[in-house]
Design an enzyme around this catalytic site. Structure first.
Site, mmCIF file in Angstrom:
data_model
loop_
_atom_site.group_PDB
_atom_site.id
_atom_site.type_symbol
_atom_site.label_atom_id
_atom_site.label_comp_id
_atom_site.label_asym_id
_atom_site.label_seq_id
_atom_site.Cartn_x
_atom_site.Cartn_y
_atom_site.Cartn_z
ATOM 1 N N HIS A 111 39.802 22.078 1.411
ATOM 2 C CA HIS A 111 38.388 22.044 1.778
ATOM 3 C C HIS A 111 37.898 23.450 2.044
ATOM 4 O O HIS A 111 38.508 24.205 2.811
ATOM 5 C CB HIS A 111 38.158 21.173 3.014
ATOM 6 C CG HIS A 111 36.712 21.120 3.422
ATOM 7 N ND1 HIS A 111 35.723 20.615 2.602
ATOM 8 C CD2 HIS A 111 36.079 21.550 4.542
ATOM 9 C CE1 HIS A 111 34.553 20.709 3.199
ATOM 10 N NE2 HIS A 111 34.736 21.277 4.381
ATOM 11 N N SER A 112 36.775 23.827 1.418
ATOM 12 C CA SER A 112 36.144 25.130 1.597
ATOM 13 C C SER A 112 37.166 26.239 1.291
ATOM 14 O O SER A 112 37.667 26.307 0.176
ATOM 15 C CB SER A 112 35.566 25.223 3.012
ATOM 16 O OG SER A 112 34.619 26.251 3.115
ATOM 17 N N MET A 113 37.494 27.094 2.244
ATOM 18 C CA MET A 113 38.518 28.112 1.995
ATOM 19 C C MET A 113 39.785 27.477 1.440
ATOM 20 O O MET A 113 40.457 28.036 0.568
ATOM 21 C CB MET A 113 38.847 28.865 3.294
ATOM 22 C CG MET A 113 39.932 29.926 3.134
ATOM 23 S SD MET A 113 40.444 30.704 4.691
ATOM 24 C CE MET A 113 41.600 29.469 5.324
#
Length: 263
Positions: A95-97
């Site tokens: 998720h994200s990074m």
């Protein structure tokens, strides 16, 4: 030590041990995230999936461990932790990074001739070579806290408590430094399906930005939009768990009936 069940790396947490599961799901949290942040929907996965989450150092039960602020070091540690677990099929979810970390883990696994994941789930971020780098890690604590507020993943009471805020911003800044100074590996496309998950109101990843993941693989890319913002994974936990189960060929209805009593 049981050779059939070697101890987990300090980099991994397993909310539920499922030795008979068909597939493992290796999860990589967002900047400032921890293993516990993904548990609400992991507990809803069917019994055929065993979830494991990377616990970055410097937070929760690894608060005293030296933090790592380069992608190379994180990926090297994650692939080392993953290698003993490739005796059965596995998928990656970031998720994200964490989606950038997942991409780099897949690239590094291929470089080391480790079995490839059966699928990569990329959540809440454009493909690595198309993501904006930013400079939030260079700003003061007020700006860093404001960015956390903008994204909505940090409870206001955490940022209101001076001592807690200082502790949290310490590892958040470290993670922002990691992702904002990261230079994606220039590698040939992967040969695995990619499933992109985004929130309809996410300021970090639009449908158009999600489409950039098509550059990372020779296989099909599926994009699914959920109601919610950047942290839709928690907001839409049941839908997220069902989507992942179906994508991994599991019955989404085959979920353990009781919620664990421990976090």
């Amino acid at each position: 030590m049981d050779p059939q069940h070697p101890p987990l790396s300090p980099w991994l947490r397993r909310p539920r041990h499922r030795p008979q599961a068909d597939v493992r799901l290796i999860c990589l949290p967002h900047a400032g995230g921890s293993a516990s942040s993904l548990r609400p929907w992991q507990y809803l996965l069917p019994s055929g999936i065993e979830a494991l989450t990377v616990q970055y150092p410097g937070r929760e039960d690894r608060f005293g461990d030296p933090m790592v602020d380069t992608m190379h070091e994180v990926v090297d540690a994650v692939v080392n932790a993953l290698d003993p677990l490739t005796d059965r099929p596995y998928a990656l979810l970031g998720h994200s990074m964490g989606s950038a970390v997942a991409y780099e883990v897949a690239v590094e696994a291929r470089r080391r001739s480790i079995p490839a994941p059966v699928r990569l789930f990329a959540s809440g971020r454009p493909a690595p070579h198309h993501a904006h780098r930013g400079d939030v890690h260079l700003r003061d604590d007020a700006h860093l806290a404001a960015d956390l507020t903008r994204l909505g993943g940090t409870p206001p009471e955490v940022l209101a408590d001076e001592e807690l805020r200082t502790a949290v911003l310490r590892y958040v800044r470290n993670d922002y430094r990691l992702i904002e100074t990261y230079h994606p590996t220039r590698a040939k496309p992967l040969d695995i399906p990619v499933h992109v998950l985004i929130g309809a109101q996410d300021p970090e990843c639009s449908v158009e930005a999600a489409a950039t993941w098509e550059t990372t693989t020779t296989r099909e890319v599926t994009t699914e939009v959920f109601p919610g913002g950047h942290f839709f994974l928690a907001q839409q936990r049941r839908r997220v768990a069902a989507t992942i189960a179906q994508a991994l060929g599991q019955d989404p209805g085959d979920t353990a009936p009781t919620w664990p009593s421990t976090p």
